[in-house]
Design an enzyme around this catalytic site. Structure first.
Site, PDB file in Angstrom:
ATOM      1  N   HIS A 174      87.641 136.984  62.774  1.00 58.68           N
ATOM      2  CA  HIS A 174      88.046 135.613  62.442  1.00 58.68           C
ATOM      3  C   HIS A 174      87.959 135.401  60.936  1.00 58.68           C
ATOM      4  CE1 HIS A 174      88.094 131.351  61.966  1.00 58.68           C
ATOM      5  NE2 HIS A 174      86.795 131.241  61.757  1.00 58.68           N
ATOM      6  N   HIS A 186      89.698 132.893  57.316  1.00 58.13           N
ATOM      7  CA  HIS A 186      90.199 131.580  56.886  1.00 58.13           C
ATOM      8  C   HIS A 186      91.265 131.738  55.794  1.00 58.13           C
ATOM      9  CE1 HIS A 186      86.212 129.190  57.936  1.00 58.13           C
ATOM     10  NE2 HIS A 186      86.697 129.854  58.980  1.00 58.13           N
ATOM     11  N   HIS A 225      91.936 125.487  60.603  1.00 60.05           N
ATOM     12  CA  HIS A 225      90.702 126.253  60.527  1.00 60.05           C
ATOM     13  C   HIS A 225      90.965 127.699  60.074  1.00 60.05           C
ATOM     14  CE1 HIS A 225      86.630 127.360  62.630  1.00 60.05           C
ATOM     15  NE2 HIS A 225      86.895 128.155  61.619  1.00 60.05           N
ATOM     16  N   GLU A 283      79.918 131.050  66.311  1.00 54.54           N
ATOM     17  CA  GLU A 283      81.048 131.247  67.235  1.00 54.54           C
ATOM     18  C   GLU A 283      80.738 132.348  68.256  1.00 54.54           C
ATOM     19  OE1 GLU A 283      83.559 129.238  66.821  1.00 54.54           O
ATOM     20  OE2 GLU A 283      83.955 128.903  64.679  1.00 54.54           O
TER      21      GLU A 283
HETATM   22  P1  13P Z   1      79.345 131.154  60.930  1.00 55.76           P
HETATM   23  O1  13P Z   1      78.733 131.272  59.549  1.00 55.76           O
HETATM   24  O2  13P Z   1      78.414 130.503  61.912  1.00 55.76           O
HETATM   25  O3  13P Z   1      79.879 132.468  61.399  1.00 55.76           O
HETATM   26  O4  13P Z   1      80.566 130.159  60.804  1.00 55.76           O
HETATM   27  C1  13P Z   1      81.639 130.487  59.991  1.00 55.76           C
HETATM   28  C2  13P Z   1      82.925 130.055  60.547  1.00 55.76           C
HETATM   29  O5  13P Z   1      83.952 130.470  60.066  1.00 55.76           O
HETATM   30  C3  13P Z   1      82.955 129.161  61.712  1.00 55.76           C
HETATM   31  O6  13P Z   1      84.223 129.125  62.274  1.00 55.76           O
HETATM   32 ZN    ZN Z   2      85.837 129.713  60.875  1.00 59.71          ZN
END
Ligand code: 13P
Ligand code: ZN
Length: 294
Positions: free
Chosen positions: A160, A162, A231, A136
């Protein structure tokens, strides 16, 4: 001579990554983060790497500094962020697990330098074992560019994660900033104080795509936190503590919303914070809630 990983800004960043892991927001390699270095941070990194005349100097008998390959290869970002030209970012490595960042910072993290046009990067430190920045990275660069302009340089962190409940919210509610902001604002009085601008929402887009990068940067013009439908969540702020704290408040609000839905067998609460209450709370703190969401 100190190690890059020991520098205070790197330690703050590691603590944010570790905090997200402890919250359960980072399954496998889920999530990524970046920090835009200050000039002092860059000088401190250069000192650690034995580059340039740094005020700290180098301790007699210090080990050979790690080499910084100034001829390092430029990698295209596929986007342009000219106002970030020459800036350095501390950023997670793609595929790295947040649970390992504190134990293996040189492998899970790295520092990149952006080209003058802000359209490419080269690696300065970290990414040991053939690593490279998060998939990202283009999104991080565009968000930094947008927030730097919008906050006169104050914002430096993009985080970011999840969280489970954020994805549950995206299953249950329309992918609409007004709907989701109102659902969150009305769960607890702190929400309108912590994010009076509301929460941005982007649709279900391919992780790591330029489309996701551009849509997030667009939403970041008006919001400090953006939900990526199906996401996760992206939070921005001036410090790691603030970015993490913003994500934490949003996740907690979503959990309250979810609990109330369970208690009421649906989103038909007997009472929620009214729009008048939101205005009253915000006014007491000298804040203006985004009128689009009232
Ligand atoms: P990366 O391991 O490339 O950072 O991807 C993880 C992710 O959460 C993608 O949105
Ligand atoms: Zn992600």
């Amino acid at each position: 001579m100190s190690q890059v990983a020991d520098l205070e800004f790197v330690q703050d960043f590691i603590r944010m990554c570790e905090g997200g892991w402890r919250q359960g927001w980072h399954e496998r390699n889920g999530g990524n983060a970046s920090y835009r270095l200050t000039l002092e941070d860059i000088e401190a990194v250069k000192a650690c790497l034995g580059l340039g005349g740094h005020a700290f100097g180098f301790a007699v008998g210090a080990p050979e500094p790690a080499a910084f390959d100034e001829s390092g290869e430029w990698v295209s970002l596929g986007v342009e962020a000219p106002t970030l030209g020459g800036e350095w970012l501390l950023i997670t490595a793609t595929g790295s697990f947040m649970q390992n960042v504190a134990r293996l910072p040189e492998q899970c993290l790295g520092i990149i330098e952006l080209s003058e046009a802000g359209d490419a990067y080269r690696m300065v430190w970290g990414f040991e074992g053939d690593g490279r920045p998060t998939s990202e990275v283009s999104g991080h660069v565009l968000i930094h560019e947008r927030k730097k302009a919008a906050t006169q340089g104050a914002f430096r962190v993009v985080y970011h994660c999840h969280p489970t409940v954020i994805n549950a919210l995206g299953l249950a509610l329309p992918h609409d900033a007004r709907e989701i902001t109102r659902a969150l604002w009305k769960t607890m009085t702190e929400c309108v104080i912590v994010f009076p601008e509301g929460v941005g929402v982007v649709g279900c887009l391919v992780p790591g795509s330029l489309e996701l990068a551009r849509a997030t940067a667009e939403a970041a013009g008006e919001h400090n936190a953006i939900i990526w439908a199906h996401h996760g969540l992206c939070a921005t702020s001036s410090t790691c503590d603030e970015a993490f704290g913003l994500a934490h408040v949003i996740v907690k609000a979503a959990q309250i919303y979810e609990s109330a839905c369970t208690l009421c067998a649906g989103p038909y609460f007997r009472q929620a914070i009214s729009d008048e209450d939101l205005l009253r709370i915000a006014e007491a703190y000298g804040l203006t809630p985004n009128p689009k969401y009232l």
